[in-house]
Design a protein around this motif. Structure first.
Motif, short mmCIF file in Angstrom:
data_model
loop_
_atom_site.label_atom_id
_atom_site.label_comp_id
_atom_site.label_asym_id
_atom_site.label_seq_id
_atom_site.Cartn_x
_atom_site.Cartn_y
_atom_site.Cartn_z
N ALA A 119 71.78 88.36 146.04
CA ALA A 119 70.82 88.02 146.05
C ALA A 119 71.18 85.69 145.18
O ALA A 119 71.28 84.88 145.82
N PHE A 120 71.64 86.31 143.67
CA PHE A 120 71.26 84.64 143.30
C PHE A 120 72.39 84.03 143.57
O PHE A 120 72.37 82.63 143.82
N SER A 121 73.69 84.55 143.68
CA SER A 121 74.79 83.70 144.00
C SER A 121 74.35 82.87 145.91
O SER A 121 74.76 81.87 146.02
N HIS A 122 73.38 83.75 146.46
CA HIS A 122 73.85 83.17 147.59
C HIS A 122 72.10 82.45 147.80
O HIS A 122 72.27 81.48 149.08
N TYR A 123 71.48 82.54 146.99
CA TYR A 123 70.39 81.31 147.13
C TYR A 123 71.14 80.04 146.68
O TYR A 123 70.38 78.71 147.52
N GLU A 124 71.74 80.05 145.53
CA GLU A 124 72.22 78.93 145.04
C GLU A 124 73.40 78.34 146.34
O GLU A 124 73.21 77.07 146.32
N ALA A 125 74.22 79.36 146.90
CA ALA A 125 74.92 78.14 148.38
C ALA A 125 74.32 77.55 149.41
O ALA A 125 74.74 77.43 149.60
N TYR A 126 72.62 78.47 150.14
CA TYR A 126 72.35 78.30 150.65
C TYR A 126 71.61 76.95 150.21
O TYR A 126 71.37 75.99 151.14
N LEU A 127 71.24 77.11 149.37
CA LEU A 127 70.61 75.62 148.47
C LEU A 127 71.57 74.16 148.07
O LEU A 127 70.78 73.66 147.45
N GLU A 128 72.61 74.63 147.95
CA GLU A 128 73.78 73.70 147.37
C GLU A 128 73.53 73.15 146.39
O GLU A 128 73.47 72.19 145.94
N ALA A 129 72.29 74.07 145.00
CA ALA A 129 72.53 73.83 144.19
C ALA A 129 72.31 74.55 142.80
O ALA A 129 72.43 76.10 143.47
N LYS A 130 72.75 74.15 141.94
CA LYS A 130 72.67 75.52 140.75
C LYS A 130 71.31 75.46 140.42
O LYS A 130 70.36 75.20 140.66
N PHE A 131 71.22 77.06 139.75
CA PHE A 131 69.72 77.71 139.44
C PHE A 131 69.51 76.72 138.86
O PHE A 131 69.48 75.98 137.02
N PRO A 132 68.28 76.47 138.74
CA PRO A 132 67.03 75.55 137.97
C PRO A 132 66.86 74.96 137.18
O PRO A 132 66.66 74.21 135.58
N PHE A 133 67.08 76.93 136.25
CA PHE A 133 66.80 76.68 134.70
C PHE A 133 68.27 77.26 133.80
O PHE A 133 69.08 77.63 134.82
N GLY A 134 67.93 77.44 132.62
CA GLY A 134 69.10 77.35 132.13
C GLY A 134 70.06 78.75 131.87
O GLY A 134 70.52 79.45 131.30
N SER A 135 68.82 80.12 131.75
CA SER A 135 68.77 81.33 131.83
C SER A 135 67.58 82.17 132.66
O SER A 135 66.74 81.55 133.46
N TYR A 136 68.41 83.13 133.59
CA TYR A 136 67.04 83.86 133.93
C TYR A 136 66.96 85.56 133.60
O TYR A 136 68.61 85.85 132.88
N LYS A 137 66.09 86.15 133.05
CA LYS A 137 66.20 87.17 132.57
C LYS A 137 64.96 88.53 133.85
O LYS A 137 63.64 87.67 134.27
N GLN A 138 65.15 89.52 133.95
CA GLN A 138 64.89 90.19 134.12
C GLN A 138 64.15 91.08 133.71
O GLN A 138 65.25 91.88 132.65
#
Length: 577
Positions: A116-135
């Protein structure tokens, strides 16, 4: 509070509650290599951390967190517990945290997440906006709700975790985590310009989630979920509380329309409205709009991280290539007012002209007094020119003997009653009408199980129509009631591979005032078909249960018991396995 240093916590130097690591990045090692390991039990959205020892005796340690990306105060989140940390093996900026007892389940639950993480970045053609992501997964009694969003951090109840032996919860949990990630893009990072624009960010996050479902859980899953969501919206969208963007309709609700059942309905409606726009402009144009929104938010010179309904409408006109007159009608009707169209249809076949005569009755789920004022309290001055219909043209799909044909002939706006003519392509060969077998019953059953229903046989010879569907691609958020003969509903269930068509056929058969053995047998055959989509097979099982009555000699119940025994019964002892 919009970024800068915040989240200061005074903690004893011994930190007795800290067991294992947490996801905060601090110390020289973390800043250099992005390591997820640290010495405390905190989960924080902050990209950097600084610890300071006080001059007290004994000294106390103060942790100062800093987020490099400015965010609204509502997204500032901090979780403290004896967490176990699970770094994501595919993306170094992702960390998963839970209490020690849930670590085995955590491994299994988040195994998919990098997709999901890679798919969103590929679809939006942009890197994740924050420096990290925690669940972070907390015990149910510790979690405020089943899911809570913060900047670069999402908190869930540990009830969503599952082990490798569980399969039924995997889909729902995956979708919940994927939606939380989508909210990081639209809602946390890119924010609504005003409360009236919150629907747009919620809808864009739901749209991204649907893309994930389609690509990783299958087209059947996303279409079935969208169909059920649209049905729920049409049933509840009857008052100003479900209007997506109108201060007039919600001025007395004080924000309560965004929580509870109305909040869920509004979320579903938001996604449906955006998907209608996507179908009108095409998927590539819609994707380009989202990429432009993210690109300007990440601009190094003058970033714009807010989004309004008016701006999105401008994008739809400029980038999406949708005509201004269409948008002039679309947004007031679907965004600035409540109610969904209700279309009741019936048809007859004209054998001499070889045409289908389609009768349509137009209604609305909302009463005129509830939707009228909202239409007048428009998003801008242009909206005053909108009429009481819905923009667009609905397609009617006719399945004939020699093929399938789409006819975009039904306008969404028009008179209350309308009669349309649809030309058929198939032609019937002159054949002698077969007489029904002796002893056959009008409901299609007889004393012999192999007999063919007389009425069904006659209808197939007098008409080239197999079955008919309205809006087969779900281009519109509408409640559709299509009346067609029983045999055509059976044909639709047996021969149409679309899960929405199958669900609609089951609902039509289940609602018949008088049920025949042919209907019960059709539902049973579909239930037993292992190639059919499992969610629709469940609907067939419920329909069989509802058809069980003395009129059909409890055939539906007998079929269900037989189905259960064939899969969950031990023949040797005569009891469930």
């Amino acid at each position: 509070m919009s970024g800068g240093r915040t989240g200061i916590a005074g903690i004893s130097n011994h930190e007795p509650f800290c067991k294992g690591g947490c996801c905060r990045q601090h110390g020289k090692q973390n800043k250099q290599n992005g390591s997820n390991q640290s010495d405390g039990g905190r989960a924080s959205y902050m990209s950097t951390e600084l610890s300071v020892l006080s001059k007290d005796d004994p000294p106390r340690k103060t942790y100062v967190y800093k987020l490099d990306v400015p965010v609204n105060a509502r997204w500032i989140t901090l979780a403290v517990a004896p967490f176990e940390i699970l770094p994501d093996p595919h993306h170094s900026i992702i960390s998963h945290l839970c209490l020690p007892t849930n670590l085995p389940k955590l491994h299994n639950t988040v195994e998919f997440f990098h997709n999901a993480f890679s798919h969103y970045e590929a679809y939006l053609e942009a890197k994740f906006p924050f420096g990290s992501y925690k669940q972070v997964f907390l015990a149910p009694e510790m979690a405020v709700s089943s899911s809570t969003f913060g900047a670069s951090m999402s908190i869930f109840s540990s009830q969503v975790l599952y082990d490798e032996k569980v399969i039924d919860q995997a889909i729902d949990t995956s979708i919940k985590l994927a939606f939380a990630l989508a909210r990081q893009w639209f809602g946390v990072y890119i924010t609504p310009e005003s409360p009236n624009d919150e629907w747009l960010l919620d809808g864009l996050a739901g749209f991204l989630t649907d893309l994930f479902i389609k690509n990783f859980l299958g087209n059947n899953e996303v279409r079935y979920r969208r169909y059920k969501a649209n049905c729920a919206v049409c049933k509840a969208d009857d008052s100003g509380a479900t209007t997506l963007s109108s201060s007039t309709s919600c001025k007395d609700l004080y924000g309560t329309h965004c929580i509870g059942i109305y909040g869920k309905i509004r979320s579903c409606k938001s996604v449906a409205v955006l998907e209608m726009l996507e179908k009108q402009m095409g998927s590539n144009f819609f994707r380009k709009i989202l990429q432009n929104i993210v690109s300007r938010a990440q601009s190094a010179t003058a970033p714009v991280r807010s989004l309004s309904t008016k701006e999105f409408r401008h994008f739809a006109n400029k980038v999406g290539n949708l005509e201004r007159p269409f948008l002039k009608e679309f947004f007031p009707r679907w965004v600035g007012s409540c109610g969904c169209p209700v279309l009741r249809m019936g048809f007859s076949y004209n054998k001499r002209k070889n045409i289908v005569e389609l009768a349509v009755l137009r209604e609305c789920t909302a009463t005129p007094d509830s939707s009228g004022p909202v239409l007048n309290s428009n998003l801008d001055s242009e909206n005053r020119d909108s009429d009481n219909g819905w923009p667009g043209m609905m397609s009617i799909r006719v399945h004939e003997l020699d093929g399938m044909y789409d006819h975009p002939v039904l306008p969404m706006a028009g008179d209350t009653w309308q009669l349309l003519e649809i030309q058929c392509h198939s032609k019937l060969a002159a054949r002698r009408a077969l007489k029904p077998k002796k002893g056959s019953k009008p409901d299609g059953s007889d004393d012999n199980a192999d007999a063919v229903a007389a009425l069904d046989m006659r209808s197939s010879m007098e008409s080239p129509l197999s079955w008919i569907r309205a809006d087969p691609e779900m281009e519109y958020l509408a409640e559709i009631h299509f009346n067609q003969p029983v045999q055509m509903c059976i044909n639709q269930l047996e021969k149409d591979g679309d899960v929405v068509a199958q669900a609609q056929a089951i609902a039509a058969l289940e609602s018949l005032p008088q049920l025949s053995f042919s209907v019960v047998n059709t539902l049973n055959n579909f239930l037993s078909d292992s190639k059919a989509f499992w969610r629709v097979r469940i609907e067939a099982a419920f329909a069989l249960a509802n058809t069980a009555s003395e009129e059909t000699d409890w055939a539906g119940l007998l079929h269900l018991v037989k189905f259960y025994k064939s899969r969950r019964f031990d023949a040797n002892i005569g009891l469930p396995k």
